[in-house]
Structures are given as structure tokens and as C-alpha cells.
Design a protein around this motif. Structure first.
Motif, short mmCIF file in Angstrom:
data_model
loop_
_atom_site.label_atom_id
_atom_site.label_comp_id
_atom_site.label_asym_id
_atom_site.label_seq_id
_atom_site.Cartn_x
_atom_site.Cartn_y
_atom_site.Cartn_z
N ALA A 153 0.84 -1.20 0.00
CA ALA A 153 0.00 0.00 0.00
C ALA A 153 0.87 1.24 0.00
O ALA A 153 2.05 1.22 0.37
CB ALA A 153 -0.93 0.00 1.21
N LEU A 154 0.25 2.34 -0.41
CA LEU A 154 0.90 3.65 -0.41
C LEU A 154 0.21 4.53 0.63
O LEU A 154 -1.03 4.61 0.66
CB LEU A 154 0.79 4.30 -1.78
N ILE A 155 1.00 5.18 1.47
CA ILE A 155 0.47 6.15 2.43
C ILE A 155 0.91 7.53 1.97
O ILE A 155 2.11 7.84 1.96
CB ILE A 155 0.98 5.89 3.86
N LEU A 156 -0.03 8.36 1.59
CA LEU A 156 0.26 9.73 1.17
C LEU A 156 0.08 10.66 2.38
O LEU A 156 -1.02 10.77 2.92
CB LEU A 156 -0.66 10.16 0.04
N THR A 157 1.16 11.30 2.79
CA THR A 157 1.08 12.26 3.90
C THR A 157 0.80 13.63 3.34
O THR A 157 1.52 14.13 2.47
CB THR A 157 2.39 12.25 4.70
N VAL A 158 -0.27 14.28 3.85
CA VAL A 158 -0.78 15.50 3.22
C VAL A 158 -0.72 16.72 4.13
O VAL A 158 -1.25 17.78 3.76
CB VAL A 158 -2.23 15.29 2.74
N ASP A 159 -0.10 16.62 5.30
CA ASP A 159 -0.12 17.74 6.24
C ASP A 159 1.23 18.44 6.35
O ASP A 159 1.53 19.07 7.36
CB ASP A 159 -0.59 17.27 7.63
N VAL A 160 2.05 18.35 5.29
CA VAL A 160 3.35 19.00 5.32
C VAL A 160 3.54 19.88 4.08
O VAL A 160 4.45 19.67 3.27
CB VAL A 160 4.50 17.96 5.42
N PRO A 161 2.67 20.91 3.89
CA PRO A 161 2.95 21.85 2.80
C PRO A 161 4.20 22.66 3.09
O PRO A 161 4.90 23.10 2.17
CB PRO A 161 1.69 22.73 2.77
N VAL A 162 4.48 22.89 4.37
CA VAL A 162 5.74 23.47 4.83
C VAL A 162 6.11 22.74 6.12
O VAL A 162 5.28 22.09 6.74
CB VAL A 162 5.63 24.99 5.11
N ALA A 163 7.36 22.87 6.53
CA ALA A 163 7.81 22.21 7.75
C ALA A 163 7.26 22.94 8.97
O ALA A 163 7.18 24.17 9.00
CB ALA A 163 9.33 22.19 7.81
N GLY A 164 6.86 22.17 9.98
CA GLY A 164 6.49 22.77 11.25
C GLY A 164 7.70 23.36 11.95
O GLY A 164 8.85 23.00 11.67
N ALA A 165 7.45 24.27 12.88
CA ALA A 165 8.55 24.92 13.62
C ALA A 165 8.90 24.07 14.84
O ALA A 165 8.33 24.22 15.91
CB ALA A 165 8.12 26.32 14.05
N ARG A 166 9.87 23.15 14.64
CA ARG A 166 10.27 22.24 15.71
C ARG A 166 11.45 22.87 16.45
O ARG A 166 12.61 22.73 16.08
CB ARG A 166 10.60 20.87 15.12
N LEU A 167 11.10 23.60 17.51
CA LEU A 167 12.06 24.50 18.14
C LEU A 167 13.17 23.77 18.87
O LEU A 167 14.28 24.28 18.98
CB LEU A 167 11.32 25.46 19.08
N ARG A 168 12.87 22.57 19.37
CA ARG A 168 13.97 21.82 20.00
C ARG A 168 15.10 21.58 19.00
O ARG A 168 16.28 21.68 19.34
CB ARG A 168 13.47 20.47 20.53
N ASP A 169 14.74 21.25 17.76
CA ASP A 169 15.75 20.97 16.75
C ASP A 169 16.59 22.21 16.46
O ASP A 169 17.81 22.14 16.29
CB ASP A 169 15.09 20.49 15.45
#
Length: 374
Positions: A153-169
């Protein structure tokens, strides 16, 4: 590993054995991390309602995912940079998945190739998770490789039009592969085994992408296509003829849209709290989504799951299955394949015990009467 009795115990071990920047990449979420805290708080505060005097001597935890049986009501979610967390990486995870008849989803951002994962787990149910790039031909090539390697199967992830602000990183200066600096050298002094593995095993690189020298956010913003719309699902269907799962649904409107467009399953997910902060809590959407789209499309969920009781509650509220990410990654960081194995043993024991205490013997017997949301 045998002394780890909960996923939280594995998390503690993972934090001890992994450099801070790597642990925080796995453990953290976006901005204030409110989305993740709310998801976990919802699970913690719900009420499970037991029924007594039922014969629960025999328990069957089997469920259907994409119409095929899985031995437990969860799959291993796609996660990026897995070999960075522990060098056994995706191979360890797919071997455990095969052993326990748990589906495993390989990420586009994985650190083991599509073909090498297939070799490591030839009899595992394997799915491929796709991010759609601005260069569509690269996505088509990945889908063709997954199909040729026997991915179901293919899983299409659709909630990343831009990267979230992961401040720890950002604060940790997280990069992939990890770069030597004063702070990483000092951290390495307290995590020598991890650094020895880094320096004595093949260089970390994206298995499905070219090498990258920037930050994770810059990578996502460079590669992934913010212009993708529902119309692109037609292009996707022309390139992939197997089951299609859409991951990242956060509203009833979108659940209806993708179900109408022909998705075989949807994953109600806010990306583990790693994209939009203060996003909807996926568990709360499950009952309404199940009612809204009927039985033609399967409803799965993720985000915030730390116990087998959490999984049972999600199933009772209407999810047909769940995905777990951090739960097995804590195990991987704590002890490689043995740690992933221990994570499954913990969750399996908790699921079985919770079902017995609720007076149920099969997954299908779980229903909303068994759960009261706060």
C-alpha cells in the motif's frame, strides 16, 4: 529490556542512551508542543468502563487493515532518520513487524532503501509512505520501486505543505547526518556507544533522496510541494494501482473529501504534534469521522499513543486501527531490535489485559460504551 514495563520506561532508557539532539528530534513537537500534550492528556483523562462476568479466558487481538488481518490493532508508522536514532534502524523495525504480523510503513525520509527493507523483512506487510515533491518524476520513481519490491500500500502524507517549527531541533542545532561540534563532542562523552556506532557503520544518508547539508526544515521546504491539491490524487492513482491511505486528516470536511475521492483508508493525525501547533486532537475526531464517512473507507488514527489502553480506547471510539511512532522509536533508541521487540510486548500485554478487564474477547466487541471522553 525486561525491566522496562511501560513505553514510558523505554523513553527513559532512550534518553539515557541517545544524544540529546537525536532524542529531542524524536520526542519533540512543534512550537509550544501544545498539540502533543493535548493528545496525550486526552488519552490520560478518558474513562474506560469495564463490564463484569464475561468469559475472557480467550482473547483475539486480530483486526483488519486494508481488508487483511493484522495480529494486533496497530501498525508501525513511517518515521524519518531511523538509523540515526539507532544504527539497526529500519531493518530492525521491519524484522519485528514480520515476527508479530504487524504492518510496517517505510518513510520517504527513511535511512534504509526500499529494496533493503524488503530484503530484511521479505514476509512482512510493507507499506510505503510518500511525500509529494515538486519534481513529480521522483515520486513516480519511488512508487515504481515500492511496487516492484512488493510493497502492499501507499500512504500519502498531506499535512506537510511546509515544515512545522520544531524549536527543539533549532535550539539543538540538529542536522542530518549529525555534525561534529563542541556541543556534540561534549554530548558524545556521555553517549559513547552511540557515537562509536556513528563512526563505525555506513554513513547516514537518505535512502530515497539525494544527500542534504541543510536543516530538516529547509529540506522539507525545498523538496515538498505546497501547491498540491485534491486534483493531484488523480495523478497519484494513475501511478499507483494498489491500496491508498491518506494520512494527516484533521477535519470532518477533509475526511469526507478524501473518502469520496477513493481513499481506502484515512489516518486522522496531526503528525504527532509536529506540524501545526494547537491542531485538533485526533482521538476526539474519530467517532464523528467514522459516522461521517461510513464503512467504505477505513478510519485509523495516531498521535499521543503511549499505552495499549490508548489503542483500545481508539478502537472502541470507532478507529479500525492505529499507527504508533514514538512508542517503537523509544524502544529502538533504548535497545535496537530488542527494544522494538520489547515495545511490542508491552503494548500487546496492555491491549490484552485492557480487553479482558473491559469484558471483551475480540476487537470487534469494543464500542463507544466502553469509553467516556472528558
Amino acid at each position: 529490556m525486561s525491566r522496562a514495563l511501560t513505553i514510558a520506561d523505554l523513553r527513559v532508557l532512550a534518553a539515557r542512551r541517545t544524544p540529546r539532539s537525536v532524542f529531542d528530534y524524536t520526542d519533540g513537537a512543534a512550537e509550544s508542543e501544545t498539540s502533543l500534550r493535548r493528545a496525550r492528556r486526552t488519552f490520560a483523562n478518558l474513562e474506560l468502563r469495564p463490564a463484569i462476568l464475561h468469559d475472557v479466558s480467550q482473547i483475539d487481538t486480530t483486526t483488519l487493515m486494508l481488508g487483511q488481518p493484522a495480529a494486533l490493532p496497530f501498525a508501525f508508522a513511517p518515521t524519518g532518520f531511523t538509523r540515526m536514532m539507532q544504527t539497526e534502524g529500519e531493518r530492525a523495525v521491519v524484522r519485528v513487524a514480520q515476527r508479530h504480523d504487524i504492518p510496517y510503513a517505510l518513510s520517504t525520509m527513511g535511512t534504509t532503501s526500499i529494496e533493503d527493507v524488503a530484503t530484511a523483512g521479505p514476509d512482512a506487510r510493507k507499506w510505503f509512505q510518500l511525500y509529494v515533491w515538486k519534481d513529480r518524476s521522483r515520486a513516480e520513481d519511488l512508487m515504481a520501486r515500492a511496487k516492484a519490491a512488493g510493497y502492499e500500500a501507499l500512504i500519502l502524507t498531506v499535512d506537510v505543505p511546509v515544515a512545522g517549527a520544531r524549536l527543539r531541533d533549532v535550539r539543538n542545532g540538529f542536522s542530518f547526518p549529525p555534525q561534529l561540534s563542541l556541543s556534540t563532542i561534549l554530548d558524545g562523552a556521555t553517549h559513547p556507544n552511540w557515537w562509536i556506532d556513528l563512526l563505525t557503520t555506513p554513513t547516514y544518508q537518505f535512502a530515497s533522496l539525494d544527500s542534504w547539508g541543510g536543516t530538516i526544515g529547509e529540506l522539507l521546504d525545498t523538496l515538498f510541494d505546497p501547491s498540491m491539491t485534491m486534483a493531484d490524487l488523480e495523478w497519484l492513482r494513475s501511478a499507483w494501482d494498489g491500496p491508498l491511505v491518506i494520512k494527516g486528516i484533521q477535519t470532518l470536511e477533509d475526511a469526507r473529501r478524501v473518502a469520496t475521492a477513493g481513499a481506502d483508508a484515512i489516518v486522522i493525525s496531526n503528525h504527532g504534534g509536529r506540524q501545526l501547533d494547537r491542531a485538533p486532537v485526533p482521538l476526539r475526531l474519530v467517532p464523528d469521522a467514522r459516522e461521517a464517512i461510513g464503512d467504505a473507507t477505513e478510519v485509523w488514527m495516531d498521535t499521543g499513543i503511549m499505552t495499549g489502553g490508548d489503542i483500545v480506547a481508539a478502537i472502541a471510539l470507532g478507529a479500525q486501527a492505529t499507527l504508533i511512532g514514538r512508542a517503537y522509536l523509544y524502544g529502538l533508541m533504548a535497545g535496537g531490535e530488542r527494544g522494538v521487540q520489547r515495545a511490542v510486548e508491552i503494548l500487546q500485554g496492555e491491549i490484552t489485559r485492557t480487553m479482558k478487564l473491559l469484558g471483551t474477547t475480540t476487537i470487534n466487541q469494543l464500542n463507544p460504551n466502553h469509553v467516556r471522553l472528558p
